[in-house]
Design a protein around this motif. Structure first.
Motif, mmCIF file in Angstrom:
data_model
loop_
_atom_site.group_PDB
_atom_site.id
_atom_site.type_symbol
_atom_site.label_atom_id
_atom_site.label_comp_id
_atom_site.label_asym_id
_atom_site.label_seq_id
_atom_site.Cartn_x
_atom_site.Cartn_y
_atom_site.Cartn_z
ATOM 1 N N GLU A 3 0.816 -1.220 0.000
ATOM 2 C CA GLU A 3 0.000 0.000 0.000
ATOM 3 C C GLU A 3 0.848 1.269 0.000
ATOM 4 O O GLU A 3 0.468 2.281 -0.576
ATOM 5 N N VAL A 30 -10.304 1.250 -6.731
ATOM 6 C CA VAL A 30 -9.438 0.087 -6.560
ATOM 7 C C VAL A 30 -10.236 -1.196 -6.730
ATOM 8 O O VAL A 30 -11.235 -1.430 -6.036
ATOM 9 N N ARG A 34 -6.917 -6.346 -6.614
ATOM 10 C CA ARG A 34 -5.670 -5.666 -6.251
ATOM 11 C C ARG A 34 -5.241 -6.038 -4.838
ATOM 12 O O ARG A 34 -4.111 -5.784 -4.446
ATOM 13 N N VAL A 61 -11.379 5.914 -1.051
ATOM 14 C CA VAL A 61 -11.171 4.694 -1.833
ATOM 15 C C VAL A 61 -12.510 4.110 -2.252
ATOM 16 O O VAL A 61 -13.355 3.805 -1.415
ATOM 17 N N PHE A 102 -7.063 0.203 -10.753
ATOM 18 C CA PHE A 102 -6.328 1.012 -9.775
ATOM 19 C C PHE A 102 -6.064 2.343 -10.439
ATOM 20 O O PHE A 102 -5.130 2.489 -11.208
#
Ligand SMILES: [Zn+2]
Length: 113
Positions: A3, A30, A34, A61, A102
């Protein structure tokens, strides 16, 4: 940490696009495959941006579920693991519809006073 390096990459992209303007929020999309933990991303974002011109900006996110489409029966199913298997017929000839995203979706800039 996975990350951490992702956050560094995102911070680089955002910094170059911001061109010195104040960034208040960055939205990231994301995909499930992933295998990143959103909470960890947010935590790393604070670490990476601390002391930079992005300090204080919020990272949002958006999680995208992994979806596969079966080539045998045409069913679409959500994939929990990075194993492509049709939930309807159990077939393995499945193509990935989503889950590997992503990308930076948007960034909000502070309106200058
Ligand atoms: Zn199927």
């Amino acid at each position: 940490m996975h990350e951490l390096s992702l956050c560094r990459a995102v911070a680089d992209v955002v910094t170059s696009h911001a061109e010195q303007r104040d960034v208040t929020r960055v939205t990231l999309r994301v995909g499930h495959l992933r295998q990143v933990v959103p909470e960890t991303l947010v935590f790393c974002w604070k670490m990476v941006t601390d002391g930079t011109e992005l300090a204080g900006s919020e990272l949002v996110v958006e999680h995208v579920p992994a979806v596969g489409e079966c080539r045998s029966c045409g069913a679409r199913s959500e994939l929990d693991k990075p194993v492509l298997r049709c939930a309807a017929c159990g077939g393995r000839d499945v193509s990935l519809v989503s889950g590997e995203e992503f990308l930076v979706v948007s960034m909000d800039l502070a309106t200058s006073a």
